[in-house]
Scaffold this active site. Sequence first.
Site, short mmCIF file in Angstrom:
data_model
loop_
_atom_site.label_atom_id
_atom_site.label_comp_id
_atom_site.label_asym_id
_atom_site.label_seq_id
_atom_site.Cartn_x
_atom_site.Cartn_y
_atom_site.Cartn_z
N ASP A 107 0.85 -1.18 0.00
CA ASP A 107 0.00 0.00 0.00
C ASP A 107 0.89 1.23 0.00
O ASP A 107 1.87 1.28 0.73
CB ASP A 107 -0.86 0.00 1.27
N ASP A 208 -3.22 4.54 -2.28
CA ASP A 208 -4.35 4.86 -1.44
C ASP A 208 -4.95 6.20 -1.85
O ASP A 208 -4.22 7.18 -2.04
CB ASP A 208 -3.88 4.93 0.01
N GLU A 286 -6.69 2.97 -5.84
CA GLU A 286 -7.97 2.82 -5.14
C GLU A 286 -8.95 3.87 -5.67
O GLU A 286 -9.23 4.87 -5.03
CB GLU A 286 -7.77 3.00 -3.63
N HIS A 343 -11.01 -3.84 3.35
CA HIS A 343 -10.98 -3.46 4.76
C HIS A 343 -11.87 -2.26 5.09
O HIS A 343 -11.94 -1.88 6.24
CB HIS A 343 -9.54 -3.17 5.17
N ASP A 344 -12.48 -1.65 4.08
CA ASP A 344 -13.37 -0.51 4.32
C ASP A 344 -14.85 -0.89 4.22
O ASP A 344 -15.72 -0.05 4.44
CB ASP A 344 -13.12 0.60 3.27
O1 TEU Z 1 -9.93 4.91 1.67
C1 TEU Z 1 -10.28 6.05 0.92
C2 TEU Z 1 -11.70 6.36 0.94
O2 TEU Z 1 -12.19 6.90 -0.02
C3 TEU Z 1 -12.49 6.17 2.23
O3 TEU Z 1 -13.25 7.31 2.41
C4 TEU Z 1 -13.41 5.03 2.17
O4 TEU Z 1 -14.40 5.31 1.23
C5 TEU Z 1 -14.01 4.86 3.54
O5 TEU Z 1 -13.03 4.23 4.34
C6 TEU Z 1 -15.23 4.01 3.55
O6 TEU Z 1 -15.74 3.88 4.84
C7 TEU Z 1 -8.57 4.71 1.87
C8 TEU Z 1 -8.34 3.48 2.73
O7 TEU Z 1 -8.80 2.34 2.06
C9 TEU Z 1 -8.99 3.69 4.06
O8 TEU Z 1 -8.85 2.56 4.88
C10 TEU Z 1 -8.34 4.88 4.71
O9 TEU Z 1 -9.01 5.17 5.91
C11 TEU Z 1 -8.39 6.11 3.81
O10 TEU Z 1 -7.95 5.82 2.49
C12 TEU Z 1 -7.44 7.15 4.33
O11 TEU Z 1 -6.12 6.73 4.15
#
Ligand code: TEU
Length: 591
Positions: A107, A208, A286, A343-344
């Site tokens: 990442d 990211d 992403e 993970h989101d």
């Molecule tokens: O996520 C980017 C993102 O657009 C987030 O707003 C995502 O939509 C949100 O976590 C959904 O609940 C990336 C990573 O995948 C995330 O884990 C990080 O928190 C974020 O960037 C900040 O680095």
Amino acid sequence: MIAAAGERGSDRSWWREAVFYQVYPRSFADGNGDGIGDVPGIIDRIDYLAELGIDAIWLSPHYPSPLADLGYDVTDYKGVHPDYGTLADFERLLAAAHARGIRVVIDLVLNHTSDQHPWFVASRSSRDDPKRDWYVWEEPRDDGPPNNWMSQFGGSAWELDPATNEYYYHCFLREQPDLNLRNPEVRAAIADVMRFWLDLGVDGFRLDAPDAAFEDPTLADHDEPVSLSELRRRWVLAATDEERAEAEAGVARMLARQLDQPEVHGLMRELRALIDAYPGRALIGETDQVSYYGTGDDELHLVFDFGLMRSSSLSADVVRRHLVERWAGIPEGGWDGITLGNHDEPRVRSRLRATMEELPAARLAAALVLTLPGTPFLYYGEEIGMTDLRFDDPAQFRDNWGRWLYRAAADELGLSAAEALDLADRHGRDKARTPMQWSDAPNGGFSPPDVATWLPVNPDHAAGINVADQREDPSSLLGFYRRLIATRRHHDALARGDCEFLDTDETDCLAYLRSVEGRSCLVMLNMGARELEIGLALPGDELRVLVAGTAHPPSQDARAVVRLGAYEPYVAELVPADRPPRGSDRPTRPR
Ligand code: TEU
Ligand code: CA
């Protein structure tokens, strides 16, 4: 019939044909038994991944971090978090993976650092510090923040630094100040970080939040009349897909000046040029915006189609309409990553449970992601059917976004404690980040029984949702994933073929043909609870079953009727009468 994503000529890049597996380092395997996943743990389990048949690991952030955003807040881009091990451990992981033909993509969080990063500590120390301009600093406006922009995690996007009386910008948490990527020194620092890992031998990066890299330099206010918390409330309480889409559109209008600024494409081209100097490495972003493909070979190698991950139900019609529209927008040379979760997001099995029988839905989803065109990205634990954990105490949350949601639900939306917990459970992210379930032992075999794991282990590990119980059972979900992945490896048509949807008379049946170099595979998915009879009439050919329920004859005339049981996935090779079938024990592509 629609010809779609395909026609990619002779490009055999590994990242188009690979199956990726996302490892969340904190939760995958605990090598030293302290309740936290680590790099030696991943090495211990590398043979599990080889056995599953995946080709590449995407490792979520492994860097030193105060963990305000569980590693997406980096304090040292060239290190390994002490919870996870050392750089030497990381190098051993790389070697162990490569020895098994598994690539490793890491990442890269370039939009922001941790507020504890030495760069930011220097930057905030004074207005004259040489690193001041490494971040986005602005004067107050009328004693308040420079404008009305919002953080994606709630609240103002600006944080006052009282010592120097300026605000810094943060798209995400206030502990994640945005880097000023317009500053050439910052771009050089990022390039230096990339070269460090590429020289070490990593196979690429998952960028990211690339869409957050730049903000509108005019700093003009957004003019969305509805507040972010109100939009979130509408989103959460939406009764229909339309209502939800309307709330999402409001959030998108609100954040329009903070995301996807035109300059981002220059940055992507710069990163691509850097990585192109290292043959065979991949740049994955992403984002689901196809504009990040650039002309097809000058920006990102892969962006994601998040469609399968975000739809609340899987129906043949919804999936087909989505894909046809999506593929029409991909430029020549573009090739999507496809995924059911990360993970989101909620775990796929839990997400689909509302509309479909649970286990069959998990199988259909797996069949989709592993047989559609695009590069599959599996999320750890998906292959054993891990589910979202329900928390019964907000004190157990580790994700600050979930904590914020809980507080906002109580304070801003006036919900009761139980309702707020329910909301944070549904929309927080901890639920899908729980420790990998290796066995039915206490702590799921992740950590020794007496150790408190960093997030609770989902109790369903004791009910068959674990590796040990499924590993030897070909009829398990894990067995099904293994079979699908192996089938993909043996059949180039599935890994890189064109895709053509077939019309059947049954609305519950999604049918498509994947073809490359004169070889074809037929995929039929019965997405309903009713048994179906599909007459396809593919003339002159024989169907050899690759993956399906046990009720099917191993081969049959392609003009005959195929019976699909309730929720049954069916994958068959089309063998012309005069050609022997492809030997199923002979890999058609090398690792
Ligand atoms: O996520 C980017 C993102 O657009 C987030 O707003 C995502 O939509 C949100 O976590 C959904 O609940 C990336 C990573 O995948 C995330 O884990 C990080 O928190 C974020 O960037 C900040 O680095
Ligand atoms: Ca550990």
